[in-house]
Write an enzyme that holds these catalytic residues in place. Structure first.
Site, mmCIF file in Angstrom:
data_model
loop_
_atom_site.group_PDB
_atom_site.id
_atom_site.type_symbol
_atom_site.label_atom_id
_atom_site.label_comp_id
_atom_site.label_asym_id
_atom_site.label_seq_id
_atom_site.Cartn_x
_atom_site.Cartn_y
_atom_site.Cartn_z
ATOM 1 N N HIS A 204 0.823 -1.215 0.000
ATOM 2 C CA HIS A 204 0.000 0.000 0.000
ATOM 3 C C HIS A 204 0.852 1.258 0.000
ATOM 4 C CE1 HIS A 204 -3.258 -2.798 1.262
ATOM 5 N NE2 HIS A 204 -3.815 -2.119 0.288
ATOM 6 N N CYS A 512 -9.102 -3.531 -10.938
ATOM 7 C CA CYS A 512 -8.632 -2.281 -10.337
ATOM 8 C C CYS A 512 -7.279 -2.444 -9.637
ATOM 9 C CB CYS A 512 -9.660 -1.725 -9.360
ATOM 10 S SG CYS A 512 -9.872 -2.775 -7.909
HETATM 11 C C1 PEP Z 1 -6.128 -5.194 -4.619
HETATM 12 O O1 PEP Z 1 -5.986 -5.958 -3.663
HETATM 13 O O2 PEP Z 1 -5.744 -5.463 -5.774
HETATM 14 C C2 PEP Z 1 -6.745 -3.862 -4.424
HETATM 15 C C3 PEP Z 1 -7.062 -3.097 -5.440
HETATM 16 O O3 PEP Z 1 -6.943 -3.438 -3.159
HETATM 17 P P1 PEP Z 1 -5.775 -2.899 -2.192
HETATM 18 O O4 PEP Z 1 -4.513 -2.755 -3.021
HETATM 19 O O5 PEP Z 1 -6.236 -1.623 -1.629
HETATM 20 O O6 PEP Z 1 -5.658 -3.995 -1.184
#
Ligand code: PEP
Ligand code: MG
Length: 571
Positions: A204, A512
């Site tokens: 993140h 996404c």
């Molecule tokens: C994912 O897990 O691909 C996602 C888009 O959510 P995050 O990166 O916020 O966990």
């Protein structure tokens, strides 16, 4: 301490490029304080007076920093943040606590950092038995203040202070390790570049850093020991290269390079336009954006909607829970910035590395598999109800799609749907105007898709977590990149299956996760049947160009080749 020669010697190191661009600046090191080793390692002091003076000096320095932070927050009309800093000043003036440290230094004749870290440990211990949530959250303030004091004693820069106080210097931030909560309050516009000793491209922290478009390099172990507080550094984010103490000639050459790239890369303003593959198949291109400002940028770049708005970043960029009205107002601004385009607000996805300083998750042995996303919300019902109500109410301001994170079993959707229905009635909203979707990021969802597809309107594939769980490689761990790369054919196979089943139910499915923001993978996704992508704002135009450059046939052939390489076939 580095040897004196290493402080001025030219050193070149390479890591992994996280975000392209050139940055030139002075370094600021951010160090997490290792309380445990301070507790374990003490040393005898020779002069009590000097030790106590060090403590007094650090208290004064901490207080000055806090007052300055408070002032800046007020100037930026962030009263809630200013109040926190005011409370921190009060805590620093707790004479009983300070006197207890001084007494312990005199009695034990040990260094003040050690005494302070032991006292912080005692405080943490005593708070851990308190069940009242409000009282317990006070501990986070206390930890914050005394960590500040420790940093000043150890003469380590404060990540949250530095950019605010030294706004002109555009520092390059160097950290061994960063947490999203460390950077959520950071003013990224004032930072020239970022180097993280240990991270991975899908963590993140990496996602946030990249979304700000700052040149960044990760996985450069030991770099913080090679620089001192004011070393000049060049980051070449294109190559993943770092030059410490560069020559004047190198600085001049990189400045030219930087200006050259800046001219080439300045994106032309794009008005919303449809994206088509070379053979005329329509692909919907949306953006991942987390703030009204980013949504404006996304629209400027031509996004057709917001495919992922991570609402947890709104919560993480604050120092206390939002006041009534604040959250809804935020979503209203997001819808306004989107100018009528659909906005997908993902419900709070807290847990693992995404924690709130004012509502931490209890320690977990395996947090990536723990109380994350919807599970965290179910465990915090009051938070869930308030938050969900604000998200639903925002449908009054635009086209809303609600996305549920970290879903693993269908019962979660049943429970949530009941709650949504209740809130819709209580708040006089219209259910049909709101679409409900789930993140496909845990493999169990893929193997029970028909069950979910009877209950939800759309799917959004989160490749970051999906890959982590499929190939069992912690997304925070940069050493496991090879596993993630090797899983590309498997991911393509899974996504082809998800698309086929979702479309047979007439439901929308988009991607996404970060994979969609990689031009090569984005075009492979088209080959799996995906016709909707939500990508980082700063790569939107690149992805559009890539999609427009290939025919669907070409992408399908490429996907088949990948899948055949693992002796597999489409499901
Ligand atoms: C994912 O897990 O691909 C996602 C888009 O959510 P995050 O990166 O916020 O966990
Ligand atoms: Mg995820």
């Amino acid at each position: 301490m580095p040897h004196k020669n290493t402080l001025t010697k030219r050193i070149e190191v390479t890591g992994d490029s996280l975000s392209p661009g050139i940055a030139i600046g002075n370094t600021y090191r951010f160090k997490q304080i290792d309380l445990e080793s301070l507790r374990k390692n003490s040393f005898p002091i020779e002069n009590i007076t000097i030790e106590l003076e060090r403590l007094d000096h650090s208290i004064k320095k901490s207080k000055d920093q806090l007052l300055s932070l408070q002032k800046t927050a007020l100037e930026n009309q962030k009263k809630d943040v200013a109040d926190i800093f005011a409370a921190h000043v009060q805590l620093l003036q707790d004479q009983t606590f300070i006197q207890s440290i001084k007494d312990a230094v005199k009695l034990e004749l040990l260094n003040v950092e050690h005494i302070l870290s032991v006292k912080i440990g005692d405080l943490e211990q005593s708070f851990s038995t308190i069940s009242n949530e409000t009282v317990r959250t006070r501990l986070f303030d206390i930890q914050d203040v005394y960590q500040r004091l420790l940093r000043n004693l150890l003469e380590i820069e404060h990540v949250r202070v530095t950019p605010l106080l030294r706004s002109k210097s555009n520092p390059i931030l160097i950290a061994e390790h960063l947490l999203p909560s460390d950077i959520a309050l950071l003013e990224f516009r004032k930072i020239a570049g970022v180097i993280i000793e240990e991270s991975s491209a899908v963590s993140h922290v990496a996602i946030i850093t990249r979304s700000f478009g700052i040149p960044a390099v990760i996985n450069v172990p030991g770099i913080s020991t090679l620089v001192h507080a004011d070393s000049t550094i060049i980051i070449d984010g294109y190559e993943g290269k770092i030059i410490i103490n560069p020559s004047a000639k190198e600085i001049a050459s990189y400045k030219r390079k930087k200006n050259g790239f800046a001219k080439k890369e300045a994106p032309a303003v794009q008005h919303q336009r449809r994206t088509m593959t070379r053979d005329g198949i329509r692909v919907r291109l949306e953006a991942n954006a987390n703030s009204p400002e980013e949504v404006y940028d996304a629209v400027r770049e031509g996004a057709e909607g917001i495919g992922l708005m991570r609402s947890e970043f709104f919560y993480m960029g604050r120092s206390s829970l939002p006041e009534p009205g604040e959250e809804l107002n935020y979503y209203k601004r997001i819808h306004e910035a989107a100018g009528g385009r659909p906005v997908t607000i993902r419900l709070l996805d807290l847990g693992a590395d995404k924690t709130l300083p004012y509502a931490k998750v209890p320690p977990e042995i395996n947090p990536q598999l723990g109380l994350r996303g919807i599970r965290y919300l179910f465990a915090n019902k009051e938070l869930l109800c308030n938050h969900l109500k604000n998200v639903l109410l925002s449908s009054k301001y635009g086209t809303l799609k609600v996305l549920v994170p970290f879903v693993s079993i269908v019962q979660e959707i049943d429970y949530l749907e009941d709650l949504i229905k209740r809130l819709i009635v209580e708040n006089h909203l219209i259910r049909a105007q709101i679409k409900l979707g789930i993140m496909v990021e845990i493999p169990s969802v893929i193997w029970s898709l028909p069950l979910f597809l009877q209950k939800v309107d759309f799917l959004s594939i989160g490749t970051n977590d999906l890959i982590q769980f499929t190939v069992a490689s912690d997304r925070e761990d940069g050493r496991l990149e090879e596993y993630r790369e090797a899983s590309i054919p498997i991911m393509l196979k899974m996504i082809s299956y998800v698309v086929r089943i979702a479309h047979s139910f007439g439901k929308e499915v988009s991607v996404c996760g970060e994979a969609a923001s990689d031009p090569l993978i984005a075009s492979l996704l088209i080959g799996t049947g995906i016709r909707e992508l939500s990508v980082r704002v700063n790569v939107l135009q690149k992805i559009r160009k890539e999609i427009e450059s290939k025919s669907v046939d070409q992408t399908e052939i490429a996907v088949r080749e990948y899948i055949e390489a693992i002796k597999g076939e489409l499901l």
